[in-house]
Structures are given as C-alpha cells and as structure tokens.
Design a protein around this motif. Structure first.
Motif, PDB file in Angstrom:
ATOM      1  N   MET A  81       0.703  -1.175   0.052  1.00 15.52           N
ATOM      2  CA  MET A  81       0.076  -0.256  -0.048  1.00 15.52           C
ATOM      3  C   MET A  81       0.873   1.301  -0.018  1.00 15.52           C
ATOM      4  N   GLN A  82       2.036   1.205   0.848  1.00 23.57           N
ATOM      5  CA  GLN A  82       3.039   2.440   0.867  1.00 23.57           C
ATOM      6  C   GLN A  82       3.563   2.666  -0.585  1.00 23.57           C
ATOM      7  N   SER A  83       3.859   1.364  -1.274  1.00 26.62           N
ATOM      8  CA  SER A  83       4.501   1.515  -2.337  1.00 26.62           C
ATOM      9  C   SER A  83       3.582   2.229  -3.572  1.00 26.62           C
ATOM     10  N   ILE A  84       2.376   1.848  -3.509  1.00 23.36           N
ATOM     11  CA  ILE A  84       1.353   2.271  -4.483  1.00 23.36           C
ATOM     12  C   ILE A  84       1.083   3.723  -4.227  1.00 23.36           C
ATOM     13  N   GLU A  85       0.915   3.992  -3.048  1.00 16.30           N
ATOM     14  CA  GLU A  85       0.558   5.480  -2.739  1.00 16.30           C
ATOM     15  C   GLU A  85       1.888   6.318  -3.283  1.00 16.30           C
ATOM     16  N   GLN A  86       3.026   5.920  -3.008  1.00 20.02           N
ATOM     17  CA  GLN A  86       4.336   6.663  -3.242  1.00 20.02           C
ATOM     18  C   GLN A  86       4.223   6.577  -4.910  1.00 20.02           C
ATOM     19  N   TYR A  87       4.069   5.758  -5.352  1.00 14.15           N
ATOM     20  CA  TYR A  87       4.034   5.527  -6.997  1.00 14.15           C
ATOM     21  C   TYR A  87       3.004   6.671  -7.744  1.00 14.15           C
ATOM     22  N   PHE A  88       1.749   6.768  -6.836  1.00  9.12           N
ATOM     23  CA  PHE A  88       0.915   7.691  -7.356  1.00  9.12           C
ATOM     24  C   PHE A  88       1.484   9.138  -7.045  1.00  9.12           C
ATOM     25  N   ALA A  89       2.098   9.349  -5.908  1.00  7.58           N
ATOM     26  CA  ALA A  89       2.415  10.574  -5.413  1.00  7.58           C
ATOM     27  C   ALA A  89       3.400  10.919  -6.381  1.00  7.58           C
ATOM     28  N   ASN A  90       4.332  10.131  -6.801  1.00  9.87           N
ATOM     29  CA  ASN A  90       5.425  10.526  -7.939  1.00  9.87           C
ATOM     30  C   ASN A  90       4.979  10.632  -9.146  1.00  9.87           C
ATOM     31  N   ASN A  91       3.836  10.095  -9.732  1.00  8.81           N
ATOM     32  CA  ASN A  91       3.697  10.132 -11.035  1.00  8.81           C
ATOM     33  C   ASN A  91       2.484  10.847 -11.477  1.00  8.81           C
ATOM     34  N   ILE A  92       1.714  11.154 -10.346  1.00  7.61           N
ATOM     35  CA  ILE A  92       0.296  12.068 -11.348  1.00  7.61           C
ATOM     36  C   ILE A  92       0.799  13.544 -11.427  1.00  7.61           C
ATOM     37  N   ASP A  93       0.482  14.051 -12.485  1.00  6.33           N
ATOM     38  CA  ASP A  93       0.817  15.438 -12.700  1.00  6.33           C
ATOM     39  C   ASP A  93      -0.506  16.278 -12.326  1.00  6.33           C
ATOM     40  N   LEU A  94      -0.300  16.403 -11.033  1.00  4.09           N
ATOM     41  CA  LEU A  94      -1.664  16.855 -10.300  1.00  4.09           C
ATOM     42  C   LEU A  94      -2.384  18.369 -11.115  1.00  4.09           C
ATOM     43  N   PRO A  95      -1.440  19.416 -11.582  1.00  3.89           N
ATOM     44  CA  PRO A  95      -1.853  20.445 -12.298  1.00  3.89           C
ATOM     45  C   PRO A  95      -2.679  20.255 -13.317  1.00  3.89           C
ATOM     46  N   SER A  96      -2.108  19.343 -14.149  1.00  2.56           N
ATOM     47  CA  SER A  96      -2.705  18.779 -15.222  1.00  2.56           C
ATOM     48  C   SER A  96      -3.792  18.060 -15.103  1.00  2.56           C
ATOM     49  N   ARG A  97      -3.911  17.172 -14.428  1.00  2.00           N
ATOM     50  CA  ARG A  97      -5.342  16.567 -13.867  1.00  2.00           C
ATOM     51  C   ARG A  97      -6.311  17.613 -13.563  1.00  2.00           C
ATOM     52  N   MET A  98      -6.025  18.695 -12.509  1.00  2.88           N
ATOM     53  CA  MET A  98      -6.963  19.547 -11.944  1.00  2.88           C
ATOM     54  C   MET A  98      -7.247  20.330 -13.355  1.00  2.88           C
ATOM     55  N   GLU A  99      -6.469  20.450 -14.289  1.00  3.28           N
ATOM     56  CA  GLU A  99      -7.006  21.338 -15.224  1.00  3.28           C
ATOM     57  C   GLU A  99      -7.857  20.630 -16.272  1.00  3.28           C
ATOM     58  N   ILE A 100      -7.676  19.554 -16.322  1.00  8.95           N
ATOM     59  CA  ILE A 100      -8.633  18.752 -17.345  1.00  8.95           C
ATOM     60  C   ILE A 100      -9.953  18.656 -16.560  1.00  8.95           C
ATOM     61  N   MET A 101      -9.884  18.195 -15.198  1.00 13.34           N
ATOM     62  CA  MET A 101     -11.264  18.192 -14.502  1.00 13.34           C
ATOM     63  C   MET A 101     -12.121  19.556 -14.403  1.00 13.34           C
ATOM     64  N   GLN A 102     -11.390  20.767 -14.350  1.00 16.51           N
ATOM     65  CA  GLN A 102     -12.108  22.068 -14.314  1.00 16.51           C
ATOM     66  C   GLN A 102     -12.530  22.372 -15.608  1.00 16.51           C
ATOM     67  N   ASN A 103     -11.574  22.068 -16.565  1.00 11.52           N
ATOM     68  CA  ASN A 103     -12.324  22.262 -18.032  1.00 11.52           C
ATOM     69  C   ASN A 103     -13.306  21.743 -18.616  1.00 11.52           C
ATOM     70  N   ASN A 104     -13.421  20.303 -18.026  1.00 13.91           N
ATOM     71  CA  ASN A 104     -14.332  19.489 -18.452  1.00 13.91           C
ATOM     72  C   ASN A 104     -15.311  19.085 -17.563  1.00 13.91           C
ATOM     73  N   PRO A 105     -16.181  20.194 -16.564  1.00 16.04           N
ATOM     74  CA  PRO A 105     -17.070  19.687 -15.586  1.00 16.04           C
ATOM     75  C   PRO A 105     -18.248  19.052 -16.145  1.00 16.04           C
ATOM     76  N   GLY A 106     -18.680  17.744 -15.537  1.00 17.50           N
ATOM     77  CA  GLY A 106     -19.701  17.052 -16.110  1.00 17.50           C
ATOM     78  C   GLY A 106     -19.302  15.963 -17.288  1.00 17.50           C
ATOM     79  N   THR A 107     -18.169  15.882 -17.741  1.00 18.92           N
ATOM     80  CA  THR A 107     -17.866  15.229 -18.915  1.00 18.92           C
ATOM     81  C   THR A 107     -16.605  14.253 -18.359  1.00 18.92           C
ATOM     82  N   PRO A 108     -17.186  13.172 -17.790  1.00 19.46           N
ATOM     83  CA  PRO A 108     -16.392  12.303 -17.218  1.00 19.46           C
ATOM     84  C   PRO A 108     -15.212  11.428 -18.318  1.00 19.46           C
ATOM     85  N   GLU A 109     -15.798  11.433 -19.626  1.00 18.87           N
ATOM     86  CA  GLU A 109     -15.182  10.941 -20.608  1.00 18.87           C
ATOM     87  C   GLU A 109     -13.951  11.739 -20.988  1.00 18.87           C
TER      88      GLU A 109
END
Length: 195
Positions: A81-109
């Motif tokens: 679990m620690q390894s998975i959490e560390q992998y996610f923390a190291n590999n998610i581009d959070l600003p890019s992810r947040m931008e996609i979510m904010q620019n496409n509200p209500g469009t999960p695709e």
C-alpha cells in the motif's frame, strides 16, 4: 461523508456492464443490491485495444460496494500500500489533472482520455483500466473517474508483495476464472489495482 449533489451525474454507458448493457446492480463480492439507495460502490473495467483495428474487448469488469472494497484493501500488505501510494504521488501530474477536471465539468469521458499517471491516451494503450465511484444510480465526480494505462499497471504490479499479488489473484480467480479446459490457452497476466 457530506453529500454534495452538484457532483453527481447519471452513470455513463462506458461504466455499464458490457454483457448486459445496463448499470451494474449488485456487488461482485456480497451480492448487495447497489441501485436502490445511496449505496457507495466502485466500478472497475479492464479494456484491451486491438492495434490497427477499431475493436476492443472488456477483459473484466465489476462493481464492488464500499465495505467489500475496504475489506479487500485491508488484505493488501502495508508495504504494498505504501509503495502504491508513493507511486501515485510521484507520477500524477496534479496541475494537469486538475486542469482537465476543471475544463470539463460534468464530462467524465474527458477525465479518462489519458492515463493520469503516464499521459498515454486510451487509443495508444494496448490495455487500460477505468475506475468510477458511484452512489446508487449515479456516478460521483470527485477524484474519479480516471484511467490507468497498461504500462502504469505493469509498474504498479511490480511494486506489490508476493502476498498481495496472491490476494488479488485469488479475487480475480474467484470471480473471473475461466473453465479449467481454457486456462492454459489464456494469458496468465491480469492486473487488478484496487481503487
């Protein structure tokens, strides 16, 4: 958990059962009915693309209620679990992810067009998995839905302890195991990553 109805939408068809073409209605583990109230559950689907063709197959799919998902997560070793959490923390581009979510509200695709860990598109991925968090007959738009490509799933699988791999393999075998006569013909590599 505070309920905020502004982030609930109708469950998109991509998260319906491939075989029935209807929303998942029971937990794969305990068989609880999921659509009648505000039951929280997750949907996971593994999809294979065929390069050079516009064809794809669903390798496995299921819905699992929150209590069963938590029970399954507890079977994952602390180290894994620690390894998975560390992998996610190291590999998610959070600003890019947040931008996609904010620019496409209500469009999960749009939230699932690219792997949130590697940026690889669904079309480029030989295999990928998609994940959703649902309540009753609606899907919640919070940090899900998201897509993880096969390359990232392979890397995550390498981080898991032998004990964790055995637990996840048992879950897959119990619910998706082929008939014994077909077992030798099928690839042994299946990836299950708990949401």
């Amino acid at each position: 958990m505070e309920d905020n109805n502004t982030n609930l939408i109708e469950i998109p068809k991509v998260f319906h059962s491939f075989s029935s073409e209807k929303p998942f209605d029971h937990c794969i583990e305990c068989d609880k009915y999921l659509l009648g109230d505000d039951s929280e559950y997750f949907i996971e689907k593994a999809i294979k693309n065929y390069k050079g063709f516009k064809a794809q197959d669903v390798i496995f799919e299921y819905a699992i209620c929150l209590p069963c998902a938590e029970k399954l997560r507890k079977q994952i070793s602390k180290e894994s679990m620690q390894s998975i959490e560390q992998y996610f923390a190291n590999n998610i581009d959070l600003p890019s992810r947040m931008e996609i979510m904010q620019n496409n509200p209500g469009t999960p695709e749009a939230w699932m067009e690219t792997c949130m860990l590697k940026g690889e598109s669904q079309k480029e991925s030989e295999e990928y998995q998609i994940y959703a968090h649902c309540k009753g007959n609606q899907m919640e738009l919070d940090h899900m839905p998201y897509m993880i490509c096969g390359a990232a799933l392979d890397e995550i699988a390498e981080l898991l302890s032998e004990q964790t791999r055995d637990e996840l393999d048992n879950f897959l075998k119990n619910h998706f195991g082929p008939p014994p006569e077909l077992k030798e013909l099928l690839p042994s590599k299946r990836r299950l990553v708990l949401v």
